[in-house]
Design a protein around this motif. Structure first.
Motif, mmCIF file in Angstrom:
data_model
loop_
_atom_site.group_PDB
_atom_site.id
_atom_site.type_symbol
_atom_site.label_atom_id
_atom_site.label_comp_id
_atom_site.label_asym_id
_atom_site.label_seq_id
_atom_site.Cartn_x
_atom_site.Cartn_y
_atom_site.Cartn_z
ATOM 1 N N ASN A 74 23.158 34.519 49.963
ATOM 2 C CA ASN A 74 23.925 35.423 51.070
ATOM 3 C C ASN A 74 25.205 34.150 50.313
ATOM 4 N N GLY A 75 25.667 33.864 50.758
ATOM 5 C CA GLY A 75 27.097 33.038 49.502
ATOM 6 C C GLY A 75 27.444 33.779 48.343
ATOM 7 N N ALA A 76 26.810 34.281 47.390
ATOM 8 C CA ALA A 76 27.370 34.685 46.064
ATOM 9 C C ALA A 76 27.490 35.694 46.470
ATOM 10 N N LEU A 77 26.377 36.642 47.054
ATOM 11 C CA LEU A 77 27.042 38.108 46.913
ATOM 12 C C LEU A 77 28.300 38.100 47.970
ATOM 13 N N ALA A 78 28.516 37.430 48.629
ATOM 14 C CA ALA A 78 29.791 37.604 49.849
ATOM 15 C C ALA A 78 30.945 36.925 48.274
ATOM 16 N N THR A 79 31.300 35.774 47.769
ATOM 17 C CA THR A 79 31.560 35.823 46.739
ATOM 18 C C THR A 79 31.953 37.012 45.703
ATOM 19 N N LEU A 80 30.776 37.699 45.488
ATOM 20 C CA LEU A 80 30.587 38.909 43.778
ATOM 21 C C LEU A 80 31.740 39.502 45.125
ATOM 22 N N GLY A 81 32.092 39.984 46.265
ATOM 23 C CA GLY A 81 32.307 41.074 46.690
ATOM 24 C C GLY A 81 33.899 40.757 46.916
ATOM 25 N N LYS A 82 34.008 39.628 47.661
ATOM 26 C CA LYS A 82 36.171 39.338 48.007
ATOM 27 C C LYS A 82 36.104 38.450 46.334
ATOM 28 N N SER A 83 35.856 39.162 45.026
ATOM 29 C CA SER A 83 36.047 38.861 43.728
ATOM 30 C C SER A 83 36.666 39.702 43.609
ATOM 31 N N ALA A 84 35.482 40.427 43.328
ATOM 32 C CA ALA A 84 36.006 42.530 42.998
ATOM 33 C C ALA A 84 37.212 43.184 44.074
ATOM 34 N N PHE A 85 37.343 42.316 45.462
ATOM 35 C CA PHE A 85 38.494 42.518 46.027
ATOM 36 C C PHE A 85 39.947 42.483 45.427
ATOM 37 N N ARG A 86 39.627 40.615 45.724
ATOM 38 C CA ARG A 86 40.786 40.033 44.277
ATOM 39 C C ARG A 86 41.155 40.616 43.634
ATOM 40 N N ARG A 87 40.016 41.371 42.579
ATOM 41 C CA ARG A 87 40.730 41.161 40.917
ATOM 42 C C ARG A 87 41.305 42.474 40.526
ATOM 43 N N PRO A 88 41.570 43.645 41.442
ATOM 44 C CA PRO A 88 43.128 44.257 40.848
ATOM 45 C C PRO A 88 44.281 44.011 41.292
ATOM 46 N N PRO A 89 44.856 43.536 42.316
ATOM 47 C CA PRO A 89 46.093 43.289 43.074
ATOM 48 C C PRO A 89 46.283 42.188 42.542
ATOM 49 N N ARG A 90 45.301 40.953 41.680
ATOM 50 C CA ARG A 90 46.129 40.372 41.109
ATOM 51 C C ARG A 90 45.977 40.318 39.296
ATOM 52 N N PHE A 91 45.750 41.205 38.472
ATOM 53 C CA PHE A 91 45.732 42.160 37.604
ATOM 54 C C PHE A 91 47.251 42.891 37.683
ATOM 55 N N ILE A 92 46.884 43.848 39.018
ATOM 56 C CA ILE A 92 47.996 44.558 38.933
ATOM 57 C C ILE A 92 49.285 44.936 39.634
ATOM 58 N N LEU A 93 49.045 43.781 40.239
ATOM 59 C CA LEU A 93 50.818 42.856 40.890
ATOM 60 C C LEU A 93 51.935 42.497 40.307
ATOM 61 N N PRO A 94 51.311 42.014 39.023
ATOM 62 C CA PRO A 94 51.647 41.337 38.452
ATOM 63 C C PRO A 94 52.538 41.727 37.340
ATOM 64 N N SER A 95 51.325 42.562 36.839
ATOM 65 C CA SER A 95 51.592 43.804 35.762
ATOM 66 C C SER A 95 53.035 44.518 36.088
ATOM 67 N N THR A 96 52.393 45.316 36.949
ATOM 68 C CA THR A 96 53.443 46.730 37.900
ATOM 69 C C THR A 96 54.742 45.407 37.828
ATOM 70 N N PHE A 97 55.145 44.133 38.133
ATOM 71 C CA PHE A 97 56.339 43.575 38.397
ATOM 72 C C PHE A 97 56.978 43.695 36.717
ATOM 73 N N ALA A 98 56.219 43.515 36.107
ATOM 74 C CA ALA A 98 56.661 43.221 34.352
ATOM 75 C C ALA A 98 57.055 44.243 33.730
ATOM 76 N N LEU A 99 56.133 45.542 34.280
ATOM 77 C CA LEU A 99 56.730 46.908 34.072
ATOM 78 C C LEU A 99 58.011 46.778 34.667
ATOM 79 N N VAL A 100 58.380 46.936 35.862
ATOM 80 C CA VAL A 100 59.859 47.376 36.094
ATOM 81 C C VAL A 100 61.072 45.979 35.434
ATOM 82 N N LEU A 101 60.059 45.448 34.990
ATOM 83 C CA LEU A 101 61.424 44.040 35.189
ATOM 84 C C LEU A 101 61.525 44.574 33.176
ATOM 85 N N ALA A 102 60.555 45.433 32.334
ATOM 86 C CA ALA A 102 60.845 45.831 31.205
ATOM 87 C C ALA A 102 61.631 47.244 31.118
ATOM 88 N N TRP A 103 61.256 48.211 32.083
ATOM 89 C CA TRP A 103 62.315 49.015 32.648
ATOM 90 C C TRP A 103 63.639 48.952 32.730
#
Length: 441
Positions: free
Chosen positions: A93-122
Motif C-alpha cells: 500500500n505504501g508503494a502504491l501511495a508513493t507511486l501516486g504522489k510521485s507521479a503527481f509531483r513530477r510535472p510541477p517539479r519539471f514544469i515550474l522551474p523550466s518555465t521560470f527559466a523560459l520567462v527569464l530567457a525571454w
C-alpha cells in the motif's frame, strides 16, 4: 534481505553521477560552439593525425552525448528506489501511495522551474541579450539564438514556446530544454511499469523489466536507446542491486567483482566515445561500426547514440558493482554538483549565449557590417572570437559564474517551486489519517 541491510546501502552516488552528467552537457555545448572538430576522430580529414582530445577514452566528455543518456538512467533509478524498497519490505500500500504522489509531483517539479527559466530567457531576449551570439562566427550559436520581433509578436511567442516545449520539445529561447519532455514522459513510463509489476515476485519483476528493456532496444526508432532503454535500465539495476544473490556476490567475491567492474567501465568508456561525426575516418571507430551492424537492430541510423547507450549501460553496471566508486561519487564535491545539476541544465544555455559570448567576442557586438554581393545577396561579416588567452580566462570565470548562479537558483527558485508543489499536493491529496479512516468506515 532485511530492511536494515537495505537501508544502509549507499544511494548518494546517484546525486554525484547526476552532477557529472550535467557537467558533460555543458562541456559538449562549449565544444559545439567553438571546437566542433572534437566530434571528429581526426583533426580535419581522414589523413590527419588525431588531436589528444580526439583519442578514445579522452573524447567522451567533449562530445557529451552521454550526458542526456545518464540523466535518463538516473531518472529510472531514482524513481524506483523508494517504491521498490517498500515492495520488498511488504508495504505494498505504501508503494502504491508513493507511486501516486510521485507521479503527481513530477510535472510541477519539471514544469515550474523550466518555465521560470523560459520567462527569464525571454525577458533577456527582449533586452537584446542575444545580440552578440547572433553575430558570432559560430554557426551553432547563431542557429540556437532567438531573433527578436516587436513586443506584440514576442508576447504570443512566449506562450507558444511554453506550449511547444511540452508538446514536441521545441523551445526557441533556450533549445537545450528539448530533453525535458522525454525525461518527464519517461518518469511516467517508470511509474506505469512499477505499478504493473508491484504485486509480482521480485525476480519475476526483474525479468519483466528486462523484457521491456529488450523490446525497446530492438526498436530502430530514434532516441529509444537514449531514453526508454535507459529508464528501464535504471529500474533494472535499482532492483538487481538489492537481490540477495547480487549482494552476496558483491560482498563475497571481491576479486571477481573488481575485475568485472574494470572490464565494464573500461569497455564502456571506450565505446561511448564513438565519434559523432565521420566515424569512418579512424580504424577503431570503423571496428565499432562493424560490430554495430551485428548487435544493433536493422534500420538503426544513429550509431553514435547507440554506442553511447551501450557505453553508459556498461559504466552504470560497473558503478553498481563498485562500492569504491559509489563512495567517490558520494563525496561532498560530487554531491554539491548533483544538487545543482538541474539548475545548471536550465541556466547554462542562456548564460553561454548572453555572458560567455560577450566575454569572448566583446560586450557590444559591434562593429557589425552586412554588405551585399553583386547579386544583392547579404554578405555577413561575423564577429571574430578572441584568442587562446581570452578562452583561458573566460571559460574558468564563466564556469564559476554558472555554478554560483546554479547554486542560487537551487536555493531560491527551485526551493520555491518545491514549496508550491508541496502545497498543491496537500491541497489535492487526502491526509493519510483521513484516508485510513475512510477505508475503515
Amino acid at each position: 534481505m532485511s530492511m536494515g541491510n537495505e537501508s544502509r546501502q549507499n544511494v548518494k552516488w546517484v546525486e554525484g553521477v547526476r552532477g557529472l552528467a550535467s557537467f558533460f552537457v555543458v562541456v559538449t555545448h562549449l565544444c559545439r560552439a567553438w571546437d566542433y572538430e572534437l566530434w571528429f576522430p581526426r583533426a580535419g580529414d581522414e589523413n590527419a593525425a588525431p588531436r589528444l582530445l580526439q583519442l578514445p577514452f579522452l573524447r567522451v566528455p567533449w562530445q557529451g552525448r552521454i550526458g542526456v543518456t545518464m540523466f535518463a538512467f538516473l531518472t529510472g533509478f531514482v524513481c524506483a528506489i523508494k517504491p521498490l524498497r517498500q515492495v520488498k519490505s511488504g508495504n505494498l500500500n505504501g508503494a502504491l501511495a508513493t507511486l501516486g504522489k510521485s507521479a503527481f509531483r513530477r510535472p510541477p517539479r519539471f514544469i515550474l522551474p523550466s518555465t521560470f527559466a523560459l520567462v527569464l530567457a525571454w525577458f533577456i531576449a527582449q533586452l537584446h541579450g542575444f545580440k552578440v551570439s547572433l553575430r558570432t562566427d559560430s554557426q551553432w550559436l547563431r542557429a540556437s539564438s532567438p531573433e527578436i520581433g516587436d513586443i506584440w509578436t514576442e508576447i504570443p511567442r512566449l506562450f507558444h514556446n511554453f506550449q511547444t516545449v511540452w508538446i514536441n520539445g521545441r523551445q526557441e529561447y533556450d533549445d537545450h530544454q528539448w530533453a525535458l519532455l522525454p525525461l518527464l514522459q519517461g518518469a511516467f513510463t517508470i511509474y506505469v511499469t512499477l505499478f504493473a509489476t508491484v504485486f509480482m515476485k521480485n525476480r519475476c519483476r526483474i525479468f519483466t523489466v528486462f523484457v521491456l528493456f529488450s523490446w525497446y532496444w530492438l526498436s530502430p526508432f530514434p532516441e529509444k536507446e537514449t531514453f526508454e532503454c535507459q529508464f528501464l535500465w535504471g529500474v533494472l539495476l535499482c532492483d538487481i542491486r538489492d537481490d540477495p544473490i547480487f549482494r552476496n556476490f558483491v560482498t563475497n567475491h571481491p576479486k571477481i567483482r573488481r575485475a568485472l567492474q574494470i572490464i565494464f567501465i573500461t569497455l564502456g568508456i571506450y565505446v561511448a566515445g564513438f565519434p559523432g561525426e565521420h566515424p569512418e575516418w579512424a580504424g577503431w571507430s570503423r571496428q565499432l561500426i562493424y560490430v554495430g551492424d551485428y548487435i544493433f537492430p536493422p534500420g538503426t541510423t544513429n550509431y553514435a547514440k547507440r554506442w553511447s547507450a551501450v557505453g553508459w549501460d556498461l559504466c552504470a553496471l560497473g558503478i553498481v558493482l563498485s562500492p569504491t566508486l559509489q563512495d567517490l561519487f558520494s563525496n561532498r564535491i560530487f554531491m554539491w554538483l548533483g544538487r545543482n545539476s538541474f539548475a545548471v541544465y536550465l541556466t547554462h544555455g542562456t548564460l553561454l549565449r548572453v555572458v560567455l559570448c560577450r566575454m569572448i567576442y566583446g560586450w557590444s557586438g559591434e562593429p557589425w557590417v552586412v554588405d551585399k554581393d553583386e547579386e544583392g545577396n547579404p554578405v555577413y561579416h561575423w564577429l571574430e572570437r578572441g584568442g587562446t588567452f581570452t578562452f583561458m580566462i573566460s571559460i574558468p570565470v564563466w564556469f564559476a559564474l554558472l555554478y554560483t548562479s546554479a547554486h542560487l537558483w537551487t536555493t531560491y527558485i527551485d526551493n520555491a517551486c518545491a514549496r508550491i508543489t508541496l502545497w498543491l499536493e496537500k491541497t489535492m491529496f487526502e491526509e493519510e489519517d483521513e484516508k485510513n479512516s475512510m477505508q475503515l468506515a
